[in-house]
Motif scaffolding. Structure first.
Motif, PDB file in Angstrom:
ATOM      1  N   LYS A 154       0.809  -1.051   0.169  1.00  8.47           N
ATOM      2  CA  LYS A 154       0.143  -0.047   0.055  1.00  8.47           C
ATOM      3  C   LYS A 154       0.925   1.207  -0.043  1.00  8.47           C
ATOM      4  O   LYS A 154       2.087   1.433   0.788  1.00  8.47           O
ATOM      5  CB  LYS A 154      -0.947  -0.024   1.323  1.00  8.47           C
ATOM      6  N   VAL A 155       0.405   2.089  -0.813  1.00 11.54           N
ATOM      7  CA  VAL A 155       1.254   3.302  -0.724  1.00 11.54           C
ATOM      8  C   VAL A 155       0.375   4.514   0.009  1.00 11.54           C
ATOM      9  O   VAL A 155      -0.789   4.640  -0.222  1.00 11.54           O
ATOM     10  CB  VAL A 155       1.545   3.840  -2.146  1.00 11.54           C
ATOM     11  N   VAL A 156       1.115   4.961   0.859  1.00  8.69           N
ATOM     12  CA  VAL A 156       0.210   6.052   1.631  1.00  8.69           C
ATOM     13  C   VAL A 156       1.283   7.240   1.924  1.00  8.69           C
ATOM     14  O   VAL A 156       2.379   7.266   1.739  1.00  8.69           O
ATOM     15  CB  VAL A 156       0.078   5.601   3.253  1.00  8.69           C
ATOM     16  N   THR A 157       0.538   8.391   2.488  1.00 11.21           N
ATOM     17  CA  THR A 157       1.107   9.649   2.788  1.00 11.21           C
ATOM     18  C   THR A 157       1.815   9.444   3.941  1.00 11.21           C
ATOM     19  O   THR A 157       1.533   8.523   4.707  1.00 11.21           O
ATOM     20  CB  THR A 157       0.124  10.640   2.626  1.00 11.21           C
ATOM     21  N   ARG A 158       2.555  10.632   4.412  1.00  9.24           N
ATOM     22  CA  ARG A 158       3.226  10.278   5.828  1.00  9.24           C
ATOM     23  C   ARG A 158       1.898  10.439   6.866  1.00  9.24           C
ATOM     24  O   ARG A 158       2.272   9.888   7.897  1.00  9.24           O
ATOM     25  CB  ARG A 158       3.863  11.689   6.026  1.00  9.24           C
ATOM     26  N   ASP A 159       0.763  10.956   6.464  1.00  3.81           N
ATOM     27  CA  ASP A 159      -0.401  10.983   7.418  1.00  3.81           C
ATOM     28  C   ASP A 159      -1.116   9.489   7.359  1.00  3.81           C
ATOM     29  O   ASP A 159      -2.056   9.378   8.094  1.00  3.81           O
ATOM     30  CB  ASP A 159      -1.289  12.086   7.087  1.00  3.81           C
ATOM     31  N   GLY A 160      -0.406   8.792   6.344  1.00  6.53           N
ATOM     32  CA  GLY A 160      -1.333   7.543   6.433  1.00  6.53           C
ATOM     33  C   GLY A 160      -2.563   7.353   5.246  1.00  6.53           C
ATOM     34  O   GLY A 160      -2.959   6.452   5.189  1.00  6.53           O
ATOM     35  N   SER A 165      -2.904   6.066  -8.151  1.00  6.61           N
ATOM     36  CA  SER A 165      -2.321   6.487  -9.160  1.00  6.61           C
ATOM     37  C   SER A 165      -1.038   6.701  -9.208  1.00  6.61           C
ATOM     38  O   SER A 165      -0.285   7.551  -9.923  1.00  6.61           O
ATOM     39  CB  SER A 165      -2.989   7.722  -9.888  1.00  6.61           C
ATOM     40  N   ALA A 166      -0.284   6.133  -8.087  1.00  9.01           N
ATOM     41  CA  ALA A 166       1.039   6.045  -7.925  1.00  9.01           C
ATOM     42  C   ALA A 166       1.577   4.764  -8.776  1.00  9.01           C
ATOM     43  O   ALA A 166       0.765   4.278  -9.002  1.00  9.01           O
ATOM     44  CB  ALA A 166       1.538   5.959  -6.434  1.00  9.01           C
ATOM     45  N   TYR A 167       2.811   4.802  -9.083  1.00  9.73           N
ATOM     46  CA  TYR A 167       3.477   3.769 -10.179  1.00  9.73           C
ATOM     47  C   TYR A 167       4.342   2.822  -8.896  1.00  9.73           C
ATOM     48  O   TYR A 167       5.223   3.499  -8.523  1.00  9.73           O
ATOM     49  CB  TYR A 167       4.362   4.379 -11.082  1.00  9.73           C
ATOM     50  N   VAL A 225       2.826  -1.407 -11.738  1.00 14.90           N
ATOM     51  CA  VAL A 225       1.230  -1.402 -11.698  1.00 14.90           C
ATOM     52  C   VAL A 225       0.987  -0.024 -11.206  1.00 14.90           C
ATOM     53  O   VAL A 225       2.013   0.534 -10.556  1.00 14.90           O
ATOM     54  CB  VAL A 225       0.645  -2.427 -10.804  1.00 14.90           C
ATOM     55  N   VAL A 226      -0.044   0.362 -11.629  1.00 16.44           N
ATOM     56  CA  VAL A 226      -0.670   1.581 -10.892  1.00 16.44           C
ATOM     57  C   VAL A 226      -1.384   1.377  -9.799  1.00 16.44           C
ATOM     58  O   VAL A 226      -2.198   0.516  -9.675  1.00 16.44           O
ATOM     59  CB  VAL A 226      -1.349   2.290 -12.074  1.00 16.44           C
ATOM     60  N   VAL A 256       8.686   3.109  -5.699  1.00 13.75           N
ATOM     61  CA  VAL A 256       7.542   3.852  -5.928  1.00 13.75           C
ATOM     62  C   VAL A 256       7.508   5.041  -6.454  1.00 13.75           C
ATOM     63  O   VAL A 256       8.388   5.826  -5.974  1.00 13.75           O
ATOM     64  CB  VAL A 256       6.529   3.791  -4.582  1.00 13.75           C
ATOM     65  N   LEU A 257       6.893   5.576  -7.674  1.00 17.51           N
ATOM     66  CA  LEU A 257       7.110   6.710  -8.272  1.00 17.51           C
ATOM     67  C   LEU A 257       5.718   7.421  -8.130  1.00 17.51           C
ATOM     68  O   LEU A 257       4.854   7.049  -8.275  1.00 17.51           O
ATOM     69  CB  LEU A 257       7.268   6.579  -9.693  1.00 17.51           C
ATOM     70  N   ALA A 258       6.050   8.760  -7.979  1.00 15.14           N
ATOM     71  CA  ALA A 258       4.660   9.487  -7.919  1.00 15.14           C
ATOM     72  C   ALA A 258       4.973  10.872  -8.276  1.00 15.14           C
ATOM     73  O   ALA A 258       6.242  11.138  -8.485  1.00 15.14           O
ATOM     74  CB  ALA A 258       4.100   9.743  -6.455  1.00 15.14           C
TER      75      ALA A 258
END
Lengths: 104, 279
Positions: free
Chosen positions: A30-36, A41-43, A57-58, A78-80
């Motif tokens: 799971k890709v999350v922000t620093r706030d969770g 749509s991240a790669y 994958v996206v 992870v790329l964003a």
């Protein structure tokens, strides 16, 4: 029935019912922000133990990505938007779901 | 032919979006990406339902392609700009497919959807309405399409480039790692093939590497650029990406894409297969 292409299936939190986990070495994350908060749509790129690109994958609406790998060590990149590129390592094993969370 | 005749960047597309005679086409296997947002004015082509014959494993025929492009509102003299997800795999496949049926003016958006998204450029949900055309296709240009017997004949004589990931090449994986691995065919690769993953021709953001980098990549991997090349992958879209790099960017005269690829070759009875690293 048309040829099954190579595009990634929908990146959902639950394994598709057709997948037999006993034959798969799944890496799911799971890709999350620093706030969770989940980042869709991240790669997510899967790199093998030599750093070679293997798959990408996206992330889905819940920030989820999933790979069907093989036993061994892998790197998730992870790329964003905004030039974000974060690497995380993970070990996959057949019959298991290796879980990983990536904060960007 | 120069790079700008076949490849355009995102800035160029933004500047020319409203040019008459220019048609942007997004190509994906999963078209939900288009439905969520696409470049303004772009029409969509569904790789699976629109480019593949619904019954046989083959492409839509010439009449079918004419019908498709007519319905999409694409004319013979339009400049078609293709882009898509999966690092432009399906867009590169469509590019090769448009060339197969003789479309003259077609270019790829460098980096495709991914670069566009990573740049945070505008995406819209409005679907454009284009008037129908009367598109006329040419007979398939088989100088760029390889069939299975040619691949067997190429063993040890032509350059065979397997563009799948190293683990698919050696036989450790049967499909790209974002897909479940249960498959009918045998694992491995065509003997004498060099493994040069498509991804080595691209940067992380999906754009193509420079001509110098590409030439170095293929030469160092043992490809004799003076000889004919056949590229393959699992179903022929990743190898379209490499076909584009070799034929369109480097300008090699004899490069074919084997669209049957591993899902066909790995199911053939009696053909030679090699496992493990390249010999």
């Amino acid at each position: 029935m048309t040829t099954q292409g190579c595009a990634a299936p929908a990146q959902t939190a639950h394994l598709p019912a057709t997948v037999d986990l006993s034959n798969e070495a799944v890496i799911q994350g799971k890709v999350v922000t620093r706030d969770g908060a989940p980042v869709s749509s991240a790669y997510a790129r899967l790199l093998d133990s030599t750093g070679e690109f293997t798959a990408e994958v996206v992330t889905g609406d819940e920030g989820v990505f999933r790979f069907f790998a093989a036993d061994g060590d892998w790197t998730i990149r992870v790329l964003a938007a905004g030039g974000v590129s974060v690497d995380t390592t993970v070990t996959a094993k057949t019959g298991q779901v290796a879980a990983v969370e990536v904060a960007i | 032919m120069s790079r700008s005749d076949v490849l355009v960047d995102a800035d160029w597309v933004e500047a020319h979006l409203d040019d008459p005679g220019l048609v942007l086409v997004e190509v994906d296997e999963d078209v939900s990406a288009y439905d969520k947002g696409h470049i303004r004015g772009a029409v969509k082509i569904d790789w699976k339902t629109e480019l593949q014959d619904p019954v046989r494993r083959d492409f839509v025929d010439k009449t079918g392609f004419e019908q498709l492009l007519s319905d999409k509102g694409i004319a013979n003299d339009d400049l078609v700009i293709l882009y898509g997800g999966n690092n432009n795999w399906f867009a590169a496949y469509a590019y090769w497919y448009f060339k197969l049926y003789g479309h003259e003016k077609v270019r790829l958006l460098d980096g495709g959807r991914k670069k566009w998204e990573l740049d945070s450029r505008e995406l819209v949900t409005d679907v454009p309405q284009r008037p129908k055309t009367e598109y006329k296709a040419k007979e398939q240009n088989l100088a760029i399409r390889a069939f299975r017997d040619e691949v067997v004949d190429a063993i040890g004589t032509k350059n065979l480039i397997d563009v799948r990931s190293p683990d698919e090449f050696t036989g450790k994986l049967l499909a790209p790692a974002h897909l479940p691995q249960e498959q009918a065919q045998r694992p491995g690769h065509v003997p004498t093939a060099r493994n040069i993953p498509w991804s080595k021709a691209a940067n992380d953001d999906g754009t193509f590497k420079s001509d110098e980098e590409l030439r170095k990549l293929y030469t160092e991997a043992g490809v004799d650029l003076s000889k004919p090349v056949i590229a393959y992958c699992r179903i022929g879209e990743r190898s379209s990406h490499t076909w584009f790099a070799l034929h369109e960017l480097l300008g090699l005269p004899d490069v074919k894409n084997y669209d049957g690829s591993w899902t066909e070759y790995g199911s053939l009875v009696g053909v030679p297969i090699e496992l493990g690293e390249a010999k």
